[in-house]
Design a protein around this motif. Structure first.
Motif, PDB file in Angstrom:
ATOM      1  N   PRO A 191       7.658  -1.830   8.275  1.00 39.21           N
ATOM      2  CA  PRO A 191       6.750  -0.670   8.350  1.00 39.21           C
ATOM      3  C   PRO A 191       7.174   0.460   7.412  1.00 39.21           C
ATOM      4  CG  PRO A 191       8.244  -0.679  10.205  1.00 39.21           C
ATOM      5  CD  PRO A 191       8.545  -1.942   9.448  1.00 39.21           C
ATOM      6  N   ILE A 192       6.150   1.180   6.908  1.00 36.74           N
ATOM      7  CA  ILE A 192       6.393   2.317   6.028  1.00 36.74           C
ATOM      8  C   ILE A 192       5.511   3.458   6.477  1.00 36.74           C
ATOM      9  CG2 ILE A 192       7.058   0.879   4.053  1.00 36.74           C
ATOM     10  CD1 ILE A 192       4.250   1.207   2.978  1.00 36.74           C
ATOM     11  N   ALA A 193       5.791   4.640   5.976  1.00 41.41           N
ATOM     12  CA  ALA A 193       4.981   5.814   6.290  1.00 41.41           C
ATOM     13  C   ALA A 193       3.860   5.926   5.265  1.00 41.41           C
ATOM     14  CB  ALA A 193       5.833   7.067   6.287  1.00 41.41           C
ATOM     15  N   ASP A 194       2.673   6.252   5.731  1.00 41.93           N
ATOM     16  CA  ASP A 194       1.547   6.448   4.824  1.00 41.93           C
ATOM     17  C   ASP A 194       1.866   7.605   3.883  1.00 41.93           C
ATOM     18  OD1 ASP A 194      -1.295   7.977   4.381  1.00 41.93           O
ATOM     19  OD2 ASP A 194      -1.526   5.789   4.425  1.00 41.93           O
ATOM     20  N   PRO A 195       1.693   7.422   2.564  1.00 39.97           N
ATOM     21  CA  PRO A 195       2.054   8.485   1.611  1.00 39.97           C
ATOM     22  C   PRO A 195       1.223   9.735   1.747  1.00 39.97           C
ATOM     23  CG  PRO A 195       0.925   6.692   0.500  1.00 39.97           C
ATOM     24  CD  PRO A 195       1.207   6.211   1.886  1.00 39.97           C
ATOM     25  N   VAL A 196       0.063   9.685   2.401  1.00 44.30           N
ATOM     26  CA  VAL A 196      -0.797  10.859   2.533  1.00 44.30           C
ATOM     27  C   VAL A 196      -0.577  11.528   3.873  1.00 44.30           C
ATOM     28  CG1 VAL A 196      -3.166  11.701   2.539  1.00 44.30           C
ATOM     29  CG2 VAL A 196      -2.492   9.870   0.970  1.00 44.30           C
ATOM     30  N   THR A 197      -0.723  10.750   4.958  1.00 43.78           N
ATOM     31  CA  THR A 197      -0.645  11.326   6.305  1.00 43.78           C
ATOM     32  C   THR A 197       0.740  11.223   6.919  1.00 43.78           C
ATOM     33  OG1 THR A 197      -1.268   9.253   7.343  1.00 43.78           O
ATOM     34  CG2 THR A 197      -3.049  10.702   6.675  1.00 43.78           C
ATOM     35  N   GLY A 198       1.554  10.310   6.401  1.00 41.53           N
ATOM     36  CA  GLY A 198       2.863  10.105   6.993  1.00 41.53           C
ATOM     37  C   GLY A 198       2.850   9.246   8.238  1.00 41.53           C
ATOM     38  N   LYS A 199       1.667   8.753   8.643  1.00 44.97           N
ATOM     39  CA  LYS A 199       1.571   7.916   9.836  1.00 44.97           C
ATOM     40  C   LYS A 199       2.140   6.532   9.541  1.00 44.97           C
ATOM     41  CE  LYS A 199      -2.558  10.126  11.755  1.00 44.97           C
ATOM     42  NZ  LYS A 199      -3.959   9.909  12.194  1.00 44.97           N
ATOM     43  N   PRO A 200       2.536   5.808  10.589  1.00 39.40           N
ATOM     44  CA  PRO A 200       3.046   4.452  10.396  1.00 39.40           C
ATOM     45  C   PRO A 200       1.995   3.573   9.732  1.00 39.40           C
ATOM     46  CG  PRO A 200       3.534   5.237  12.597  1.00 39.40           C
ATOM     47  CD  PRO A 200       2.621   6.233  11.995  1.00 39.40           C
ATOM     48  N   SER A 201       2.421   2.819   8.725  1.00 46.99           N
ATOM     49  CA  SER A 201       1.513   1.956   7.994  1.00 46.99           C
ATOM     50  C   SER A 201       2.323   0.803   7.421  1.00 46.99           C
ATOM     51  CB  SER A 201       0.798   2.743   6.897  1.00 46.99           C
ATOM     52  OG  SER A 201      -0.107   1.906   6.205  1.00 46.99           O
ATOM     53  N   PHE A 202       1.669  -0.002   6.579  1.00 51.38           N
ATOM     54  CA  PHE A 202       2.364  -1.076   5.879  1.00 51.38           C
ATOM     55  C   PHE A 202       1.612  -1.336   4.585  1.00 51.38           C
ATOM     56  CE2 PHE A 202      -0.868  -3.120   8.355  1.00 51.38           C
ATOM     57  CZ  PHE A 202      -1.344  -4.138   7.561  1.00 51.38           C
ATOM     58  N   GLY A 203       2.256  -2.053   3.718  1.00 51.70           N
ATOM     59  CA  GLY A 203       1.654  -2.327   2.432  1.00 51.70           C
ATOM     60  C   GLY A 203       1.703  -3.793   2.097  1.00 51.70           C
ATOM     61  N   ILE A 204       1.009  -4.162   1.000  1.00 49.54           N
ATOM     62  CA  ILE A 204       0.998  -5.526   0.503  1.00 49.54           C
ATOM     63  C   ILE A 204       1.142  -5.453  -1.008  1.00 49.54           C
ATOM     64  CG2 ILE A 204      -1.524  -5.573   0.429  1.00 49.54           C
ATOM     65  CD1 ILE A 204      -1.364  -8.569   0.992  1.00 49.54           C
ATOM     66  N   GLY A 205       2.030  -6.220  -1.566  1.00 55.29           N
ATOM     67  CA  GLY A 205       2.294  -6.154  -2.992  1.00 55.29           C
ATOM     68  C   GLY A 205       2.433  -7.514  -3.627  1.00 55.29           C
ATOM     69  N   ARG A 206       2.356  -7.533  -4.994  1.00 49.44           N
ATOM     70  CA  ARG A 206       2.501  -8.757  -5.747  1.00 49.44           C
ATOM     71  C   ARG A 206       3.195  -8.432  -7.069  1.00 49.44           C
ATOM     72  NH1 ARG A 206      -2.368 -11.008  -9.095  1.00 49.44           N
ATOM     73  NH2 ARG A 206      -0.519 -11.448 -10.364  1.00 49.44           N
ATOM     74  N   ARG A 207       3.767  -9.417  -7.687  1.00 48.93           N
ATOM     75  CA  ARG A 207       4.353  -9.238  -9.002  1.00 48.93           C
ATOM     76  C   ARG A 207       3.276  -8.950 -10.033  1.00 48.93           C
ATOM     77  NH1 ARG A 207       8.892 -13.385 -11.251  1.00 48.93           N
ATOM     78  NH2 ARG A 207      10.714 -12.612 -10.105  1.00 48.93           N
ATOM     79  N   ARG A 208       3.668  -8.131 -11.020  1.00 49.64           N
ATOM     80  CA  ARG A 208       2.790  -7.946 -12.177  1.00 49.64           C
ATOM     81  C   ARG A 208       2.909  -9.173 -13.067  1.00 49.64           C
ATOM     82  NH1 ARG A 208       3.550  -3.816 -17.318  1.00 49.64           N
ATOM     83  NH2 ARG A 208       1.576  -4.397 -18.352  1.00 49.64           N
ATOM     84  N   SER A 209       1.770  -9.642 -13.543  1.00 47.98           N
ATOM     85  CA  SER A 209       1.772 -10.822 -14.399  1.00 47.98           C
ATOM     86  C   SER A 209       2.497 -10.530 -15.695  1.00 47.98           C
ATOM     87  CB  SER A 209       0.338 -11.264 -14.710  1.00 47.98           C
ATOM     88  OG  SER A 209      -0.326 -11.574 -13.520  1.00 47.98           O
ATOM     89  N   GLY A 210       3.424 -11.414 -16.108  1.00 45.99           N
ATOM     90  CA  GLY A 210       4.158 -11.251 -17.351  1.00 45.99           C
ATOM     91  C   GLY A 210       3.905 -12.399 -18.301  1.00 45.99           C
TER      92      GLY A 210
END
Length: 751
Positions: A191-210
């Motif tokens: 879990p991470i904090a929302d960058p705007v509200t600071g509320k509990p949130s989560f993210g999803i990420g992927r590698r940048r294509s190289g």
């Protein structure tokens, strides 16, 4: 009228019979005293009834409570099952929603990857156009809270939130390390904090294509953070009451999001060796888990979970067990609102019945003698009077045959008055032959359903039980009779004589089918169709092939040898069943025995016990003047001779027209005896109708081979019908009965 019940003992007496005997107490008591009776103590001992009523009182309270408890247990189980089913459905809905969110975010990350393909990180960091693109993409997708681009060193270089981006380092996050070491595909961060509200949130990420593809050098991460408000607004629609919760957590036990929220601080990871995570190890894809102490709030809850696709994320729907219990208690309270009054009413009725039984106990003892006498009377009246059935086979043939039998019987009867004793045995032989001819006619008429019947309401079980001795004597010693009569009332309207003949014929046929011995089973029970009763006679004999079974009910068809059967036994059975409003069927196979069933309709009427015949007081009688209307010369001659010898004054007419002409000139007759089928267009029924219209006081007696029911359908009074063949004595007795007391001749001279 229903039978009268006496003090709960089940003793019955027909109300009509009781009314008839009320005026003759002396003869009643003499008749009763001559009969055996049971012990008075056995009839007045009410202890068993009182114990039964006490038991009924206890059962009236205990049984509803037991049933209520059973229903409560079942409803508790059903409520729990319904809660679990609802949880599974909600978990499935949340799963589909989460898959849609992940798919949408994956597509957004792919679009960003295509947008920055081939650009260097300095260009990416300085591109306002790219910032606006990310901001536009965020605005189009309400699931996304923010999109950020992180270089290989872990520093955010551009985002959808601000431009230029504030220097933010995320290189120490686990998801970043995972992507740097290998291509992890779509990785869930949190879990991470929302960058705007600071509320509990989560993210999803992927590698940048190289340039080197998935196996090439690491060139940063494209990351998107979900908007917690989007999930909150959706979850508010799914949750319908307090006590429900929705949770997202990783397979490592870390909670990503929860609704309703627990606060700003995320709880510790769920333990892997117990609770929900232990259940997930057993069933990793989906399942239901109940616990009395949840890992987060310490409550008794029901959880339904499902893994979100291939992601290491589970969506969990939780329900407070108290909600299930409260719903069950509400249902039980509603059930109790209906059960309690009924239970109290039943208990009150049982208590009143018990109190009344106690108060009547002394009265029962006082009336025990009367109960015993009524039981004797019921036993004496249980035997019903059997009459021989007379009728015709079809139309004129049967009618003429009955006329011949009538003439023969009458002449033989008159001849017997004048023969010396040494000639009586020859007369007895002739009468025996006539009796057999009469029986043959009766069997034919039974099949054609034109036989004169004497319908009486009898109980089928009682009638069969009374035939026990007769049937036992009718079979050989190597044949056993088995009885299976259901202990239920089976009132049917039949001719008792025909019923006895039908069952006797079936038993005799079964006996003849078992040359080497066997068993005959006689059963009576309620029929397969509503409001019917069934008699079934089955044997262990040779059985019938299909071609024989199809013709078994045909008249004159028999498989017996010459002189061993007329072929009228089963046809009479079929005719009896049809004439009684029912049906007869056969089920037989070679080597497997035969089963014949007679289905009879039940009646609402009650069997009426036979009233003992009474001796009428001897009274002076005057000679009766009779008009006999008959077109058959033999019958006319025998009838006139017999009535004349009995002291009647007789005039004759050969047909209805002549009778009307005679009555127009002379109405001084006490009674008219008429045949039914006559020439010149005036039948006996027409004659009776015209006499009733012109001379209402003049009685008419119809003599016919047709059944009284058939004549009734043509307008005749069935109370004034004499079935052929008959003897002069029978005719004379019927005339006296119709003429009334004090009328008619008395051959003894004492009347």
């Amino acid at each position: 009228m229903p039978p009268l019940r006496c003090f709960g003992h089940g003793d019955r007496i027909d109300a009509g019979s009781a009314g008839t005997m009320r005026g003759r107490p002396d003869s009643i008591f003499k008749h009763w005293m001559a009969m055996p009776f049971r012990s008075l103590d056995s009839r007045t001992d009410r202890r068993g009834s009182l114990r039964l009523l006490r038991l009924l009182l206890a059962v009236s309270v205990a049984l509803p409570l037991v049933l209520f408890a059973g229903i409560g247990w079942r409803e508790r189980w059903e409520a729990q099952e319904e809660a679990e089913q609802s949880g599974r459905k909600n978990a499935l809905i949340l799963h589909e929603h989460m898959l849609k969110v992940f798919d949408t975010m994956a597509q957004a990350l792919d679009r960003v990857d295509e947008r920055i393909h081939g650009r260097g990180w300095r260009e990416i960091a300085e591109s306002d156009t790219l910032h606006r693109y990310l901001r536009t993409l965020e605005g189009e997708l309400e699931q996304i809270g923010a999109i950020g681009l992180i270089d290989p060193d872990g520093t955010m270089r551009n985002s959808s939130l601000t431009f230029p981006v504030e220097s933010t380092y995320i290189g120490d996050r686990a998801d970043f390390h995972e992507q740097r070491e290998r291509d992890a595909g779509l990785a869930v961060a949190g879990p991470i904090a929302d960058p705007v509200t600071g509320k509990p949130s989560f993210g999803i990420g992927r590698r940048r294509s190289g340039p080197g593809g998935p196996d090439g050098d690491f060139d940063g991460v494209i990351n998107a953070t979900v908007d917690p408000e989007y999930f909150s607004s959706f979850y508010r629609k799914v949750i319908g009451s307090e006590g429900e919760s929705i949770t997202l957590f990783r397979d490592d036990g870390r909670m990503l999001m929860r609704y309703p929220p627990l606060g700003w601080e995320m709880p510790d990871p769920l333990p892997a060796d117990r609770g929900l995570r232990a259940e997930i190890r057993k069933q990793p894809d989906e399942g239901v888990f109940r616990t009395d102490n949840s890992g987060i709030q310490g409550l008794s809850r029901v959880f339904a979970y499902k893994r979100v696709g291939d992601f290491p994320v589970y969506v969990v729907y939780g329900l407070d067990q108290r909600q299930v219990t409260q719903a069950w208690l509400r249902n039980m309270a509603l059930d109790a609102a209906f059960v309690a009054p009924a239970t109290l009413a039943l208990a009150l009725i049982a208590w009143l019945a018990y109190g009344r039984a106690v108060s009547e106990d002394s009265a029962v003892r006082r009336w025990a003698e009367e109960v015993r006498n009524r039981e004797r009377l019921e036993e004496a009246l249980r035997q019903s009077q059997k009459m021989e059935a007379l009728g015709q086979l079809t139309g004129g043939v049967a009618h003429d045959f009955n006329n011949l039998l009538t003439a023969a019987l009458a002449n033989m009867h008159l001849l017997g008055r004048h023969l010396p004793p040494e000639g009586q045995r020859f007369l007895a032989g002739a009468n025996t032959a006539l009796e057999r001819a009469e029986k043959l006619t009766r069997q034919l008429l039974s099949f054609s359903r034109q036989e004169a019947v004497n319908l009486s309401v009898v109980d089928l079980g009682d009638s069969l039980r009374r035939m026990g001795d007769l049937l036992e004597r009718s079979v050989r010693a190597d044949i056993a009779l088995d009885w299976d009569i259901a202990p239920v009332p089976m009132a049917v309207a039949v001719d008792p004589v025909q019923l006895e003949m039908a069952v006797l014929n079936l038993v005799l046929n079964a006996r003849d089918a078992m040359a080497g011995g066997g068993r005959i089973r006689i059963a009576a029970a309620l029929g397969p169709e509503p409001r019917t009763a069934r008699i079934a006679v089955s044997d262990t004999g040779a059985g019938m092939p299909p071609e024989v079974m199809e013709r078994a009910f045909d008249p004159f068809f028999t498989t017996k040898g010459v002189g061993k059967g007329t072929g009228l036994g089963l046809s009479m059975v079929y005719g009896f069943a049809r004439q009684s409003g029912g049906n007869a069927t056969i089920d037989s196979r070679p080597g497997a025995g035969t089963r014949v069933c007679i289905d009879l309709p039940l009646t609402e009427a009650r069997p009426i016990p036979a009233v003992p015949a009474t001796v009428e007081p001897v009274m002076e009688r005057r000679p009766l003047r009779i008009l006999v209307v008959e077109d058959n010369a033999l019958v006319l001659m025998a009838t006139v001779e017999g009535l004349t010898e009995d002291g009647f004054i007789v005039e004759t007419a050969e047909h209805g027209v002549a009778a009307l002409d005679l009555l127009e000139a002379d109405q001084d007759f006490d009674l008219v005896v008429s045949d039914v089928v006559m020439p010149h267009g005036v039948s006996g029924i027409d004659l009776a109708r015209r006499i009733r219209e012109r001379w209402p006081a003049l009685r008419v007696l119809l003599a016919s081979g047709y059944s009284p029911e058939s004549l009734a359908s043509m307008g005749a009074d069935t109370a004034s019908v004499l079935a052929k063949p008959f003897t002069p004595d029978q005719l004379a007795a019927r005339i006296r009965a119709l003429a009334g007391p004090g009328e008619g001749p008395d051959k003894t001279g004492s009347a």
